[in-house]
Design a protein around this motif. Sequence first.
Motif, short mmCIF file in Angstrom:
data_model
loop_
_atom_site.label_atom_id
_atom_site.label_comp_id
_atom_site.label_asym_id
_atom_site.label_seq_id
_atom_site.Cartn_x
_atom_site.Cartn_y
_atom_site.Cartn_z
N VAL A 1 0.80 -1.24 0.12
CA VAL A 1 0.10 -0.16 0.10
C VAL A 1 0.94 1.37 -0.05
O VAL A 1 0.57 2.19 -0.84
N ALA A 2 1.93 1.28 0.74
CA ALA A 2 2.92 2.43 1.01
C ALA A 2 3.55 2.59 -0.44
O ALA A 2 3.56 3.90 -0.73
N ILE A 3 4.01 1.49 -1.02
CA ILE A 3 4.49 1.94 -2.22
C ILE A 3 3.71 2.48 -3.44
O ILE A 3 3.95 3.26 -4.25
N ALA A 4 2.59 1.68 -3.62
CA ALA A 4 1.49 2.01 -4.36
C ALA A 4 0.99 3.44 -4.34
O ALA A 4 0.91 4.21 -5.23
N LEU A 5 0.79 3.85 -3.07
CA LEU A 5 0.54 5.19 -2.72
C LEU A 5 1.44 6.09 -2.96
O LEU A 5 1.17 7.23 -3.60
N PHE A 6 2.63 6.10 -2.74
CA PHE A 6 3.78 6.92 -3.19
C PHE A 6 3.88 7.01 -4.78
O PHE A 6 4.04 8.02 -5.33
N ALA A 7 3.98 6.16 -5.23
CA ALA A 7 3.89 5.95 -6.86
C ALA A 7 2.82 6.77 -7.34
O ALA A 7 2.88 7.63 -8.35
N LEU A 8 1.51 6.56 -6.95
CA LEU A 8 0.38 7.18 -7.46
C LEU A 8 0.57 8.67 -6.98
O LEU A 8 0.16 9.65 -7.91
N LEU A 9 1.06 9.10 -5.97
CA LEU A 9 1.38 10.49 -5.85
C LEU A 9 2.32 11.18 -6.55
O LEU A 9 2.45 12.41 -7.05
N LEU A 10 3.34 10.51 -6.89
CA LEU A 10 4.46 10.96 -7.63
C LEU A 10 3.90 11.18 -9.01
O LEU A 10 4.12 11.99 -9.86
N VAL A 11 3.06 10.11 -9.71
CA VAL A 11 2.41 10.39 -11.03
C VAL A 11 1.40 11.66 -10.97
O VAL A 11 1.32 12.39 -11.84
N LYS A 12 0.50 11.90 -10.03
CA LYS A 12 -0.15 12.93 -9.73
C LYS A 12 0.68 14.18 -9.65
O LYS A 12 0.10 15.33 -10.25
N HIS A 13 1.60 14.09 -9.12
CA HIS A 13 2.45 15.36 -8.96
C HIS A 13 3.10 16.05 -10.37
O HIS A 13 3.04 16.83 -10.82
N CYS A 14 3.51 14.65 -11.17
CA CYS A 14 3.90 15.27 -12.53
C CYS A 14 2.91 15.46 -13.18
O CYS A 14 3.13 16.63 -14.00
#
Length: 126
Positions: A4-17
């Motif tokens: 969950v942590a890795i998935a959420l962090f990846a999603l937040l990075l994509v969202k940020h981009c």
Amino acid sequence: MTTVAIALFALLLVKHCLGDFVLQTKWQVHEKGIYGAPGGLVHSAIHVAGTLVALLLVQASFPVVATVLIAEFVVHYHIDWGKEKVVRYFGWRDGARFWNAIGFDQLLHGLTYVAIVAYVCGHVAS
């Protein structure tokens, strides 16, 4: 929880981009240094909308989602506003100091995402 942590962090990075580079307009950039101007508010709202999607995908609870969205809006807005105030005050529109300011801004956003992941995962575990 690690997944969950890795998935959420990846999603937040994509969202940020998407929020900071793909969807950001000149209007938003221009108004981010003017406190309370609509452009900066819209920019932060776009980020919050992306974070909402990420939080729903990891099935965060409503109280966690609400807390994170409010906090991120306030933090994201002020990071961007502060960076713009510094860049404009010192006239750093290009060159190394401008890119240092951009880098510091991006670091602060990334650390915000670390805090979001820690908060969300702390509530998923409880």
